[in-house]
Design an enzyme around this catalytic site. Sequence first.
Site, PDB file in Angstrom:
ATOM      1  N   ASP A   7       0.852  -1.180   0.000  1.00  8.16           N
ATOM      2  CA  ASP A   7       0.000   0.000   0.000  1.00  8.16           C
ATOM      3  C   ASP A   7       0.894   1.238   0.000  1.00  8.16           C
ATOM      4  O   ASP A   7       2.066   1.171   0.392  1.00  8.16           O
ATOM      5  CB  ASP A   7      -0.918   0.023   1.218  1.00  8.16           C
ATOM      6  CG  ASP A   7      -1.947   1.139   1.147  1.00  8.16           C
ATOM      7  OD1 ASP A   7      -2.764   1.118   0.208  1.00  8.16           O
ATOM      8  OD2 ASP A   7      -1.932   2.028   2.007  1.00  8.16           O
ATOM      9  N   SER A   8       0.327   2.357  -0.431  1.00 10.69           N
ATOM     10  CA  SER A   8       1.098   3.595  -0.444  1.00 10.69           C
ATOM     11  C   SER A   8       1.371   4.108   0.965  1.00 10.69           C
ATOM     12  O   SER A   8       2.257   4.939   1.162  1.00 10.69           O
ATOM     13  CB  SER A   8       0.355   4.669  -1.249  1.00 10.69           C
ATOM     14  OG  SER A   8      -0.912   4.911  -0.687  1.00 10.69           O
ATOM     15  N   TYR A  39      -0.313   8.610  -2.951  1.00  5.73           N
ATOM     16  CA  TYR A  39      -0.053   8.469  -4.389  1.00  5.73           C
ATOM     17  C   TYR A  39      -1.121   9.194  -5.217  1.00  5.73           C
ATOM     18  O   TYR A  39      -0.949   9.388  -6.416  1.00  5.73           O
ATOM     19  CB  TYR A  39      -0.094   6.985  -4.793  1.00  5.73           C
ATOM     20  CG  TYR A  39       1.140   6.187  -4.437  1.00  5.73           C
ATOM     21  CD1 TYR A  39       2.132   6.677  -3.603  1.00  5.73           C
ATOM     22  CD2 TYR A  39       1.298   4.898  -4.955  1.00  5.73           C
ATOM     23  CE1 TYR A  39       3.239   5.914  -3.282  1.00  5.73           C
ATOM     24  CE2 TYR A  39       2.411   4.129  -4.654  1.00  5.73           C
ATOM     25  CZ  TYR A  39       3.380   4.637  -3.808  1.00  5.73           C
ATOM     26  OH  TYR A  39       4.480   3.882  -3.513  1.00  5.73           O
ATOM     27  N   GLY A  40      -2.226   9.553  -4.588  1.00  8.30           N
ATOM     28  CA  GLY A  40      -3.410  10.005  -5.310  1.00  8.30           C
ATOM     29  C   GLY A  40      -3.238  11.207  -6.223  1.00  8.30           C
ATOM     30  O   GLY A  40      -3.977  11.375  -7.167  1.00  8.30           O
ATOM     31  N   CYS A  70      -3.262  -0.799  -2.593  1.00 10.72           N
ATOM     32  CA  CYS A  70      -3.461   0.607  -2.932  1.00 10.72           C
ATOM     33  C   CYS A  70      -4.355   0.721  -4.169  1.00 10.72           C
ATOM     34  O   CYS A  70      -4.009   0.224  -5.240  1.00 10.72           O
ATOM     35  CB  CYS A  70      -2.107   1.257  -3.201  1.00 10.72           C
ATOM     36  SG  CYS A  70      -2.204   2.968  -3.746  1.00 10.72           S
ATOM     37  N   ASN A  71      -5.505   1.380  -4.020  1.00 11.48           N
ATOM     38  CA  ASN A  71      -6.430   1.528  -5.144  1.00 11.48           C
ATOM     39  C   ASN A  71      -5.832   2.379  -6.255  1.00 11.48           C
ATOM     40  O   ASN A  71      -6.055   2.117  -7.437  1.00 11.48           O
ATOM     41  CB  ASN A  71      -7.740   2.141  -4.668  1.00 11.48           C
ATOM     42  CG  ASN A  71      -8.628   1.151  -3.966  1.00 11.48           C
ATOM     43  OD1 ASN A  71      -9.528   0.571  -4.550  1.00 11.48           O
ATOM     44  ND2 ASN A  71      -8.367   0.938  -2.688  1.00 11.48           N
ATOM     45  N   THR A  72      -5.082   3.416  -5.890  1.00 17.13           N
ATOM     46  CA  THR A  72      -4.456   4.262  -6.899  1.00 17.13           C
ATOM     47  C   THR A  72      -3.483   3.448  -7.737  1.00 17.13           C
ATOM     48  O   THR A  72      -3.473   3.538  -8.969  1.00 17.13           O
ATOM     49  CB  THR A  72      -3.742   5.449  -6.241  1.00 17.13           C
ATOM     50  OG1 THR A  72      -4.697   6.245  -5.532  1.00 17.13           O
ATOM     51  CG2 THR A  72      -3.060   6.319  -7.281  1.00 17.13           C
ATOM     52  N   GLU A 155      -3.503   9.526   7.811  1.00 13.62           N
ATOM     53  CA  GLU A 155      -2.073   9.275   7.992  1.00 13.62           C
ATOM     54  C   GLU A 155      -1.451  10.184   9.050  1.00 13.62           C
ATOM     55  O   GLU A 155      -0.398   9.870   9.598  1.00 13.62           O
ATOM     56  CB  GLU A 155      -1.337   9.458   6.661  1.00 13.62           C
ATOM     57  CG  GLU A 155      -1.644   8.405   5.622  1.00 13.62           C
ATOM     58  CD  GLU A 155      -0.853   7.123   5.832  1.00 13.62           C
ATOM     59  OE1 GLU A 155       0.050   7.107   6.692  1.00 13.62           O
ATOM     60  OE2 GLU A 155      -1.137   6.137   5.126  1.00 13.62           O
ATOM     61  N   CYS A 183     -10.603   3.304  -1.608  1.00 15.92           N
ATOM     62  CA  CYS A 183      -9.242   3.551  -1.111  1.00 15.92           C
ATOM     63  C   CYS A 183      -9.092   2.745   0.163  1.00 15.92           C
ATOM     64  O   CYS A 183      -9.991   2.761   1.016  1.00 15.92           O
ATOM     65  CB  CYS A 183      -9.040   5.043  -0.841  1.00 15.92           C
ATOM     66  SG  CYS A 183      -7.448   5.455  -0.066  1.00 15.92           S
ATOM     67  N   THR A 184      -7.976   2.047   0.310  1.00 13.36           N
ATOM     68  CA  THR A 184      -7.813   1.186   1.488  1.00 13.36           C
ATOM     69  C   THR A 184      -7.877   1.988   2.780  1.00 13.36           C
ATOM     70  O   THR A 184      -8.341   1.483   3.805  1.00 13.36           O
ATOM     71  CB  THR A 184      -6.473   0.440   1.434  1.00 13.36           C
ATOM     72  OG1 THR A 184      -5.412   1.368   1.187  1.00 13.36           O
ATOM     73  CG2 THR A 184      -6.478  -0.596   0.347  1.00 13.36           C
ATOM     74  N   HIS A 185      -7.411   3.226   2.754  1.00  9.98           N
ATOM     75  CA  HIS A 185      -7.461   4.048   3.955  1.00  9.98           C
ATOM     76  C   HIS A 185      -8.900   4.240   4.448  1.00  9.98           C
ATOM     77  O   HIS A 185      -9.132   4.380   5.655  1.00  9.98           O
ATOM     78  CB  HIS A 185      -6.847   5.421   3.686  1.00  9.98           C
ATOM     79  CG  HIS A 185      -5.365   5.412   3.545  1.00  9.98           C
ATOM     80  ND1 HIS A 185      -4.727   4.870   2.451  1.00  9.98           N
ATOM     81  CD2 HIS A 185      -4.378   5.893   4.347  1.00  9.98           C
ATOM     82  CE1 HIS A 185      -3.430   5.017   2.590  1.00  9.98           C
ATOM     83  NE2 HIS A 185      -3.183   5.637   3.727  1.00  9.98           N
TER      84      HIS A 185
END
Length: 263
Positions: A7-8, A39-40, A70-72, A155, A183-185
């Site tokens: 993941d980012s 990363y978005g 990471c979805n991005t 974050e 988004c995983t977040h």
Amino acid sequence: MRIGVFDSGLGGLAISQAIASRLPEYDYLYLGDTKRVPYGGRSQETIHEFTSQALTYLFENDCELIIVACNTASAEALRKSQQEYLPAHYPDRRVLGVIIPTAEAVFERGTAKRVGVLATNSTVESGAYERELIRQNPEAKVVSRAAPLLVPLIENDGLRYAGPVMDDYLAGLEDVDALVLGCTHYCLLKDEIRSRTKVRVVSQDEVVPEKLADYLVRHPEIETRLGQSGERRYVVTDVTAAHEKWARKLAGDEIRLERVTLG
């Protein structure tokens, strides 16, 4: 050999822990690129560069299969990684993303003619969710909304400020049948988001573990090569007090973050 999760940042820990809870026997290596999160807002070329560096690290550390949480990165770099990076460097390994299984779950778990997607700028601009959701159901209407402030808040230990931000992003998504947290977040916000909307919320930490379990059943040639000592290792590209606090909240007090360098 291990299952790698990339993941980012630290949001992917929610998926990593959900996978490990569902499939506790396997060995895992989590990599969070906390030095360069998010990363978005980056270019496709940069996202692919960062993703390739992460894949290389994980494969060099005995990962047989990598989940790009990471979805991005899944939206902007997964296809190129599968079609170009893997054949050139690790043709016998596998890299899986989170967008396809998430889109499948939207229609497996109920009727959804109008689907909302909450994601980062890059994921929304890529159109990856819209393409995959319409591929799954050509009659679906997709409404995407970029939510760039949520990852920095998560974050940087700023969730106490997230309520008004979430309300603003959710405005206009009240009439969808299902809302994808792309988004995983955002898995960390699923309860707060569910309390703010009446629509069905699809959270990836509730989807990806079952999809991976099914994948391993269908691919015994991969499953039989995986180590089964239950080892869990967590590496990141930067460590701060805030990172450690969030990691403990997501993965438990016993977690230890190791700092590594990519590229």
